[in-house]
Each structure stands twice: as C-alpha cells, then as structure tokens.
Design an enzyme around this catalytic site. Structure first.
Site, PDB file in Angstrom:
ATOM      1  N   GLY A  28       0.834  -1.201   0.000  1.00  0.00           N
ATOM      2  CA  GLY A  28       0.000   0.000   0.000  1.00  0.00           C
ATOM      3  C   GLY A  28       0.868   1.249   0.000  1.00  0.00           C
ATOM      4  O   GLY A  28       1.902   1.281   0.655  1.00  0.00           O
ATOM      5  N   GLY A  92      -0.662  -9.501  -6.998  1.00  0.00           N
ATOM      6  CA  GLY A  92       0.170  -9.957  -8.106  1.00  0.00           C
ATOM      7  C   GLY A  92       1.037 -11.134  -7.719  1.00  0.00           C
ATOM      8  O   GLY A  92       0.795 -11.801  -6.718  1.00  0.00           O
ATOM      9  N   GLY A 131       6.091  -2.525   3.683  1.00  0.00           N
ATOM     10  CA  GLY A 131       5.637  -2.909   5.015  1.00  0.00           C
ATOM     11  C   GLY A 131       5.960  -4.367   5.284  1.00  0.00           C
ATOM     12  O   GLY A 131       6.821  -4.964   4.609  1.00  0.00           O
ATOM     13  N   ASP A 156       0.581   2.141   9.222  1.00  0.00           N
ATOM     14  CA  ASP A 156       0.129   1.387  10.396  1.00  0.00           C
ATOM     15  C   ASP A 156       1.125   1.420  11.560  1.00  0.00           C
ATOM     16  O   ASP A 156       0.752   1.149  12.702  1.00  0.00           O
ATOM     17  CB  ASP A 156      -0.131  -0.081  10.020  1.00  0.00           C
ATOM     18  CG  ASP A 156      -1.118  -0.227   8.875  1.00  0.00           C
ATOM     19  OD1 ASP A 156      -1.921   0.705   8.671  1.00  0.00           O
ATOM     20  OD2 ASP A 156      -1.081  -1.262   8.185  1.00  0.00           O
ATOM     21  N   GLY A 199      -5.059   0.869  10.193  1.00  0.00           N
ATOM     22  CA  GLY A 199      -4.042   0.389  11.133  1.00  0.00           C
ATOM     23  C   GLY A 199      -3.908  -1.121  11.166  1.00  0.00           C
ATOM     24  O   GLY A 199      -3.103  -1.665  11.909  1.00  0.00           O
ATOM     25  N   ARG A 306      -4.021   7.647   3.627  1.00  0.00           N
ATOM     26  CA  ARG A 306      -2.830   7.248   2.859  1.00  0.00           C
ATOM     27  C   ARG A 306      -2.471   8.257   1.781  1.00  0.00           C
ATOM     28  O   ARG A 306      -1.359   8.231   1.252  1.00  0.00           O
ATOM     29  CB  ARG A 306      -3.071   5.884   2.199  1.00  0.00           C
ATOM     30  CG  ARG A 306      -3.167   4.745   3.175  1.00  0.00           C
ATOM     31  CD  ARG A 306      -2.398   3.526   2.713  1.00  0.00           C
ATOM     32  NE  ARG A 306      -2.588   3.161   1.354  1.00  0.00           N
ATOM     33  CZ  ARG A 306      -3.178   2.028   0.938  1.00  0.00           C
ATOM     34  NH1 ARG A 306      -3.661   1.185   1.820  1.00  0.00           N
ATOM     35  NH2 ARG A 306      -3.252   1.746  -0.340  1.00  0.00           N
TER      36      ARG A 306
HETATM   37  O1  F6P Z   1      -1.405  -1.370   5.562  1.00  0.00           O
HETATM   38  C1  F6P Z   1      -1.881  -0.127   5.172  1.00  0.00           C
HETATM   39  C2  F6P Z   1      -3.383  -0.142   5.016  1.00  0.00           C
HETATM   40  O2  F6P Z   1      -3.814   1.149   4.662  1.00  0.00           O
HETATM   41  C3  F6P Z   1      -4.119  -0.646   6.236  1.00  0.00           C
HETATM   42  O3  F6P Z   1      -4.203   0.302   7.269  1.00  0.00           O
HETATM   43  C4  F6P Z   1      -5.459  -1.025   5.622  1.00  0.00           C
HETATM   44  O4  F6P Z   1      -6.109  -2.024   6.374  1.00  0.00           O
HETATM   45  C5  F6P Z   1      -5.037  -1.569   4.280  1.00  0.00           C
HETATM   46  O5  F6P Z   1      -3.766  -1.034   3.984  1.00  0.00           O
HETATM   47  C6  F6P Z   1      -5.998  -1.219   3.168  1.00  0.00           C
HETATM   48  O6  F6P Z   1      -5.578  -1.884   2.020  1.00  0.00           O
HETATM   49  P1  F6P Z   1      -6.166  -1.571   0.582  1.00  0.00           P
HETATM   50  O7  F6P Z   1      -5.558  -0.287   0.105  1.00  0.00           O
HETATM   51  O8  F6P Z   1      -5.747  -2.739  -0.223  1.00  0.00           O
HETATM   52  O9  F6P Z   1      -7.657  -1.438   0.725  1.00  0.00           O
END
Ligand code: F6P
Length: 393
Positions: A28, A92, A131, A156, A199, A306
C-alpha cells in the site's frame, strides 16, 4: 566528482559502466515514498551510483521488466508529493503475507527470474521500501543470496525494530484534522461521532490520532472493550455538561464478542492475500444508537489517511531512511532494514522486523497519558488512575 562523471551519472539512460542501485516501492502506498526515492537517488548520485527505479513494486523485476533511471533532476520535485512515482501494488505474483496473516512462500521460478534481472542490470543492491508483507518478500530474496536492504514503510506503524515507520505521522495528522472537524459539528448538534481509522491489527493510528484530535473514547485491537463502558463515558460527559462525544475506533479492534469486522471477499482481487478489515464503525454506531437517546453518526476515514503529501516529520524521516539505505548497500550490510531508534537512524535484521507485529502496549506511556486525561478505552467503568499517585476521594 569530475564533470564527466557528473554528466554520465545524471543521464537517464542506463550506463553499463556505472555501478547500479535498484529501488522499488511495494504494498500500500503512503506519504513519504517519493521522499525516500529522492533521498536514495541523491545519496547514490554523490557516491557515483546510478539508481534504477523498478515500477509497480516487485512486478517490475520480472517479465516484462520495467524500470526507469532515477536522477537528482527527475526526483528533484517529489519531496512533498504523495503516492509513489514508481507505482506500487499489494497483489500480483509477489503478493506476500506476513505478521498475523503468516508468511507466504514465493512461487518456484520467480526468484530465478529476479536473479537474472539483478545480473543483467549489474545491481549492487536493491532497496525494498515496504511494510511487513513486502519486507517478508525481501527477506526471501536475501535468503536466496540476493543483495537487498529494507526501508520500513506503512501508515500502520506496526513493524518491529523501529519506533516509527514513515507515513504514520502523516496518517495521524489526517486523523487529528478529521477529529478537529468532527468536533465542531458534533458539539453543534450534541451528537456522538464514531470515526473508523486504518491500522490493520494494531491501534497506533487510533491511539496517536485520537490523542492528537481530542477523542473521548479510543477503541484499540490491543484493549478489549464493552458497549456498557462506552455508554458510561457518554453519560459521564453529559453530566459534565459535554453533550457530544468523539469516538475513534481502529479497524482491527475486535467487537466485544471477540470477532473482527471484515470486508467481503470481493475486496481481495488478483493475488492480494491479506485479510481486508473495515466496517467496525458502522457496527459500533448501530449498537450505540440503540442504547442512547443522542444522535450517533459514523465516519470512515479510509484511504484519505494514505493520500496526500508527507508531514514535515515524515519528510525528514523518509530522507534519513533513503540515505541510510544507500549506506547499507555501500557497506554491504544486506538483509538489514533501516530503523529509527530516536534520535538515531540505525538498522536491524529484516527477519527481526517482520517476525512479529509491533503492537500498542496497553500499559505503555502513551496509553497512560490518555487515561490520565480521562480518555476511555472502553475497558473500565469510568476514570482509572494510571499513575502510582494518590487520588482524592
Ligand atoms: O497497511 C496499510 C493499510 O492502509 C491498512 O491500514 C489497511 O487495512 C489496508 O492497507 C488497506 O488496504 P487496501 O488499500 O488494499 O484497501
């Protein structure tokens, strides 16, 4: 550096005569990725290296190999830019799990393809910015003898061996900004606001964002809670003349029956192996609505946490991480991850960083700070003195 060398190193064409450092952003995205790329590129440049940025995470390493040459010029303006200029993916062929979801081994044959790319491009080392999932893939590269180093990235803040990952501070800022906004509307309408933050299985964003934004109740994966205690807190606030309540709930907090609230299977496409959390604020809102007379409203902060550029703290941390990662490659300290042990930037084995999630300590000083201010974690009826000091009856 001679003029000739500067000209050659500034070129955005692959120079077969220069040593190369590779870099990729995986998993992410989060604020600060570009700042790490910029810092790594600049540090490598001054040491005479050419930097190769692989696109779409690990995918860029294998057929069809895709990369671009990073130079101080083409990374010069990206310090405050959100996202990643290289692109990223958390699914992927390299979709790896780590932490509570367990490690997934890479498919046979993938590592051979990656090795071939390392050899063809004469990579002295690869910086993996990721991560726990991405770094556990990096660990498999290291175990296969490939020269990799890691940079801890995630909003997170759940990686072991580092006090902070970059991106976390920016997410906390987003959370506290949202609470500031919810505060005024909640107070105007005497409402209870339930805000869900990201998180995954740890409560760092909820805890720090909640304190920074003045939350009254914070619900974490690390502290079991009940609806009765939350209602007690709301009623206590009413008695104190505070007719509104701000509740922050971490997406990974368990409901009182111990269950996690997950998204349906359609959230996992194309080899994304991680459990997708989300929806707990809706559950909490619904239940509180049935227990109290006040209006209860629900907000899910989601990917706003994010997006956007990094805070100043994250810009500094990302820059330090990028520069230190290059140093690790030059010193051939492979298999290591850059880490922040305030005030120092150090490094630790990637294996130690991904072995176990770093969770909030329910007895730690940040939770104590919150309790001292009367913030409720839903685990006690009313105020609990967190310090070893007498309290007047
Ligand atoms: O690990 C970062 C994060 O933003 C988490 O806090 C969240 O649960 C997850 O990724 C969300 O993932 P995606 O962007 O695949 O929905």
């Amino acid at each position: 550096m001679t003029t000739d060398l500067i000209q050659r190193t500034l070129s955005d064409q692959l120079d077969p005569h220069r040593p190369h450092i590779g870099v990729l952003t995986s998993g992410g995205d989060c604020p600060g990725l570009n700042a790490v790329l910029r810092a790594a590129t600049k540090s490598a440049f001054w040491l005479g290296y050419q930097t190769i940025g692989f696109e779409r995470g690990f995918e860029g390493l294998i057929d069809p190999v895709s990369y671009r040459i990073l130079t101080p010029q083409n990374t010069g303006d990206i310090l405050g830019l959100g996202g990643t200029i290289l692109g990223s993916t958390n699914k992927g062929r390299f979709g790896a799990r780590a932490g509570v979801d367990g490690r997934a081994e890479l498919a046979p044959g993938l590592l051979d393809q990656v090795k071939a790319t390392f050899e063809r491009l004469n990579l002295e080392g690869l910086i993996v910015i990721g991560g726990d999932g991405s770094l556990s893939t990096a660990l498999q590269f290291h175990e296969a003898g490939l020269p990799v180093v890691g940079v801890p990235k995630t909003i997170d803040n759940d990686l072991s061996c580092t006090a902070y990952t970059f991106g976390f501070n920016s997410a906390v800022y987003c959370c506290s900004d949202a609470l500031d906004r919810l505060h005024t509307t909640a107070e105007s309408h005497s409402r209870v606001m339930v805000m869900e933050v990201m998180g995954r299985h740890t409560g760092w964003i909820a805890l720090h964002g909640g304190i920074a934004g003045g939350a009254d109740v914070i619900l974490l994966p690390e502290i079991p809670w009940t609806y009765e205690h939350i209602v007690d807190k709301i009623e206590e606030r009413t008695r104190m003349g505070r007719n509104f309540t701000l509740i922050v709930v971490a997406e990974g907090a368990q409901l009182p029956d111990g269950s996690l609230v997950k998204k349906d299977a359609s959230a996992n496409k194309g080899g994304n192996l991680q459990v997708k959390l989300g929806g707990i604020a809706e559950c909490v809102t619904h239940e509180l609505d049935s227990r109290i007379d006040q209006d209860v409203r629900c907000v899910v902060l989601g990917h706003l946490q994010r997006g956007g550029g990094p805070t100043t703290f994250d810009r500094v941390l990302s820059s330090a991480f990028g520069a230190h990662a290059v140093r690790l490659i030059v010193e051939k300290k492979f298999g290591q991850m850059v880490c922040h042990d305030p005030p120092h930037i150090l490094d630790a084995p990637i294996a130690d960083a991904v072995g176990e999630l770093r969770r909030v300590d329910p007895h730690g000083s940040v939770v104590q700070t919150a309790r001292a201010m009367g913030i409720c974690f839903g685990d006690t009826p009313g105020y609990v003195n967190p310090f070893d000091v007498p309290r007047e009856a």
